[in-house]
Design a protein around this motif. Sequence first.
Motif, PDB file in Angstrom:
ATOM      1  N   SER A   7     -32.603  46.466 -52.473  1.00  0.00           N
ATOM      2  CA  SER A   7     -33.318  46.439 -51.207  1.00  0.00           C
ATOM      3  C   SER A   7     -32.345  46.655 -50.064  1.00  0.00           C
ATOM      4  CB  SER A   7     -34.015  45.080 -51.041  1.00  0.00           C
ATOM      5  OG  SER A   7     -34.655  45.009 -49.799  1.00  0.00           O
ATOM      6  N   ARG A   8     -32.844  47.231 -48.993  1.00  0.00           N
ATOM      7  CA  ARG A   8     -32.078  47.364 -47.752  1.00  0.00           C
ATOM      8  C   ARG A   8     -32.997  46.950 -46.622  1.00  0.00           C
ATOM      9  NH1 ARG A   8     -27.665  51.908 -47.612  1.00  0.00           N
ATOM     10  NH2 ARG A   8     -27.544  51.011 -45.566  1.00  0.00           N
ATOM     11  N   ILE A   9     -32.460  46.201 -45.695  1.00  0.00           N
ATOM     12  CA  ILE A   9     -33.274  45.815 -44.549  1.00  0.00           C
ATOM     13  C   ILE A   9     -32.713  46.425 -43.276  1.00  0.00           C
ATOM     14  CG2 ILE A   9     -33.990  43.641 -45.618  1.00  0.00           C
ATOM     15  CD1 ILE A   9     -32.110  42.257 -43.568  1.00  0.00           C
ATOM     16  N   TRP A  10     -33.578  46.593 -42.320  1.00  0.00           N
ATOM     17  CA  TRP A  10     -33.173  47.008 -40.989  1.00  0.00           C
ATOM     18  C   TRP A  10     -34.172  46.428 -40.017  1.00  0.00           C
ATOM     19  CZ3 TRP A  10     -34.770  50.373 -44.753  1.00  0.00           C
ATOM     20  CH2 TRP A  10     -35.974  51.036 -44.555  1.00  0.00           C
ATOM     21  N   ILE A  11     -33.779  46.338 -38.783  1.00  0.00           N
ATOM     22  CA  ILE A  11     -34.618  45.774 -37.734  1.00  0.00           C
ATOM     23  C   ILE A  11     -34.938  46.893 -36.760  1.00  0.00           C
ATOM     24  CG2 ILE A  11     -34.717  44.076 -35.857  1.00  0.00           C
ATOM     25  CD1 ILE A  11     -32.644  42.442 -37.551  1.00  0.00           C
ATOM     26  N   SER A  13     -37.262  48.339 -33.277  1.00  0.00           N
ATOM     27  CA  SER A  13     -37.941  48.037 -32.030  1.00  0.00           C
ATOM     28  C   SER A  13     -38.635  49.306 -31.587  1.00  0.00           C
ATOM     29  CB  SER A  13     -36.933  47.584 -30.973  1.00  0.00           C
ATOM     30  OG  SER A  13     -37.559  47.451 -29.723  1.00  0.00           O
ATOM     31  N   GLU A  14     -39.955  49.271 -31.551  1.00  0.00           N
ATOM     32  CA  GLU A  14     -40.740  50.439 -31.134  1.00  0.00           C
ATOM     33  C   GLU A  14     -40.313  51.707 -31.877  1.00  0.00           C
ATOM     34  OE1 GLU A  14     -40.587  50.638 -26.873  1.00  0.00           O
ATOM     35  OE2 GLU A  14     -41.238  48.560 -26.659  1.00  0.00           O
ATOM     36  N   ASN A  15     -40.236  51.602 -33.200  1.00  0.00           N
ATOM     37  CA  ASN A  15     -39.884  52.709 -34.094  1.00  0.00           C
ATOM     38  C   ASN A  15     -38.459  53.231 -33.923  1.00  0.00           C
ATOM     39  OD1 ASN A  15     -42.376  52.706 -35.424  1.00  0.00           O
ATOM     40  ND2 ASN A  15     -43.294  53.991 -33.836  1.00  0.00           N
ATOM     41  N   HIS A  16     -37.604  52.469 -33.277  1.00  0.00           N
ATOM     42  CA  HIS A  16     -36.185  52.803 -33.178  1.00  0.00           C
ATOM     43  C   HIS A  16     -35.407  51.711 -33.908  1.00  0.00           C
ATOM     44  CE1 HIS A  16     -37.813  55.093 -29.760  1.00  0.00           C
ATOM     45  NE2 HIS A  16     -36.843  55.944 -30.074  1.00  0.00           N
ATOM     46  N   VAL A  17     -34.448  52.121 -34.712  1.00  0.00           N
ATOM     47  CA  VAL A  17     -33.667  51.150 -35.471  1.00  0.00           C
ATOM     48  C   VAL A  17     -32.701  50.446 -34.525  1.00  0.00           C
ATOM     49  CG1 VAL A  17     -32.016  50.804 -37.334  1.00  0.00           C
ATOM     50  CG2 VAL A  17     -33.873  52.456 -37.608  1.00  0.00           C
ATOM     51  N   LEU A  18     -32.805  49.122 -34.493  1.00  0.00           N
ATOM     52  CA  LEU A  18     -31.849  48.313 -33.741  1.00  0.00           C
ATOM     53  C   LEU A  18     -30.623  48.070 -34.607  1.00  0.00           C
ATOM     54  CD1 LEU A  18     -30.859  46.404 -31.483  1.00  0.00           C
ATOM     55  CD2 LEU A  18     -32.202  44.601 -32.586  1.00  0.00           C
ATOM     56  N   LEU A  19     -30.856  47.488 -35.775  1.00  0.00           N
ATOM     57  CA  LEU A  19     -29.757  47.153 -36.671  1.00  0.00           C
ATOM     58  C   LEU A  19     -30.099  47.464 -38.106  1.00  0.00           C
ATOM     59  CD1 LEU A  19     -28.631  43.628 -35.418  1.00  0.00           C
ATOM     60  CD2 LEU A  19     -27.440  45.785 -35.084  1.00  0.00           C
ATOM     61  N   GLY A  20     -29.104  47.882 -38.836  1.00  0.00           N
ATOM     62  CA  GLY A  20     -29.149  48.055 -40.273  1.00  0.00           C
ATOM     63  C   GLY A  20     -27.716  47.867 -40.746  1.00  0.00           C
ATOM     64  N   GLU A  21     -27.498  47.967 -42.019  1.00  0.00           N
ATOM     65  CA  GLU A  21     -26.149  47.717 -42.534  1.00  0.00           C
ATOM     66  C   GLU A  21     -25.097  48.646 -41.926  1.00  0.00           C
ATOM     67  OE1 GLU A  21     -25.452  46.720 -46.546  1.00  0.00           O
ATOM     68  OE2 GLU A  21     -27.450  45.887 -46.809  1.00  0.00           O
ATOM     69  N   GLY A  22     -25.424  49.921 -41.779  1.00  0.00           N
ATOM     70  CA  GLY A  22     -24.464  50.873 -41.207  1.00  0.00           C
ATOM     71  C   GLY A  22     -24.120  50.558 -39.766  1.00  0.00           C
ATOM     72  N   LYS A  96     -28.434  37.862 -45.914  1.00  0.00           N
ATOM     73  CA  LYS A  96     -28.084  36.923 -46.982  1.00  0.00           C
ATOM     74  C   LYS A  96     -29.328  36.177 -47.467  1.00  0.00           C
ATOM     75  CE  LYS A  96     -25.356  32.827 -48.117  1.00  0.00           C
ATOM     76  NZ  LYS A  96     -26.436  32.306 -48.931  1.00  0.00           N
ATOM     77  N   ASN A  97     -30.149  35.718 -46.523  1.00  0.00           N
ATOM     78  CA  ASN A  97     -31.364  35.003 -46.906  1.00  0.00           C
ATOM     79  C   ASN A  97     -32.318  35.902 -47.686  1.00  0.00           C
ATOM     80  OD1 ASN A  97     -30.482  32.645 -45.699  1.00  0.00           O
ATOM     81  ND2 ASN A  97     -31.583  33.005 -43.794  1.00  0.00           N
ATOM     82  N   CYS A  98     -32.357  37.179 -47.327  1.00  0.00           N
ATOM     83  CA  CYS A  98     -33.191  38.137 -48.046  1.00  0.00           C
ATOM     84  C   CYS A  98     -32.700  38.273 -49.487  1.00  0.00           C
ATOM     85  CB  CYS A  98     -33.156  39.483 -47.336  1.00  0.00           C
ATOM     86  SG  CYS A  98     -34.145  40.764 -48.129  1.00  0.00           S
ATOM     87  N   TRP A  99     -31.380  38.416 -49.667  1.00  0.00           N
ATOM     88  CA  TRP A  99     -30.821  38.546 -51.012  1.00  0.00           C
ATOM     89  C   TRP A  99     -31.028  37.279 -51.832  1.00  0.00           C
ATOM     90  CZ3 TRP A  99     -30.077  42.751 -53.508  1.00  0.00           C
ATOM     91  CH2 TRP A  99     -29.854  43.926 -52.796  1.00  0.00           C
ATOM     92  N   ASP A 100     -30.875  36.105 -51.200  1.00  0.00           N
ATOM     93  CA  ASP A 100     -31.119  34.840 -51.907  1.00  0.00           C
ATOM     94  C   ASP A 100     -32.564  34.771 -52.388  1.00  0.00           C
ATOM     95  OD1 ASP A 100     -28.503  34.099 -51.454  1.00  0.00           O
ATOM     96  OD2 ASP A 100     -28.975  32.705 -49.815  1.00  0.00           O
TER      97      ASP A 100
END
Length: 112
Positions: A7-11, A13-22, A96-100
């Motif tokens: 799995s990969r998560i990202w955050i 805002s209004e269809n624009h990526v705020l944060l992801g791993e990269g 981390k919480n997502c992976w746990d």
Amino acid sequence: MSYKIKSRIWIESENHVLLGEGRVQLLKAIDETGSLSKAAKSLNLSYKKAWQLLDSVNKSAKKPVTINSIGGKGGGGAELTDYGKSLITAFDEINKNCWDFLDKQMEKIDEL
């Protein structure tokens, strides 16, 4: 046989990526190097790509994530704001919480 959930998560805002791993890796590299150029180089990104990612984060964030100084004889630089550092901490904790959670869910498959 061993299984893993990927799995990969990202955050967004209004269809624009705020944060992801990269983006988080880039912010951490800026924090370590004090420079967008050096951060890009350390991650094998072009300066243009790194600038685009950073610009995207700054435009999607509630507050500025970096403070940039323009280059010149002494060279420019970039540093994270307190808000930027808080975003990294929050993202890392969420990740981390997502992976746990996913590891615990994997037990359902392992028990079959």
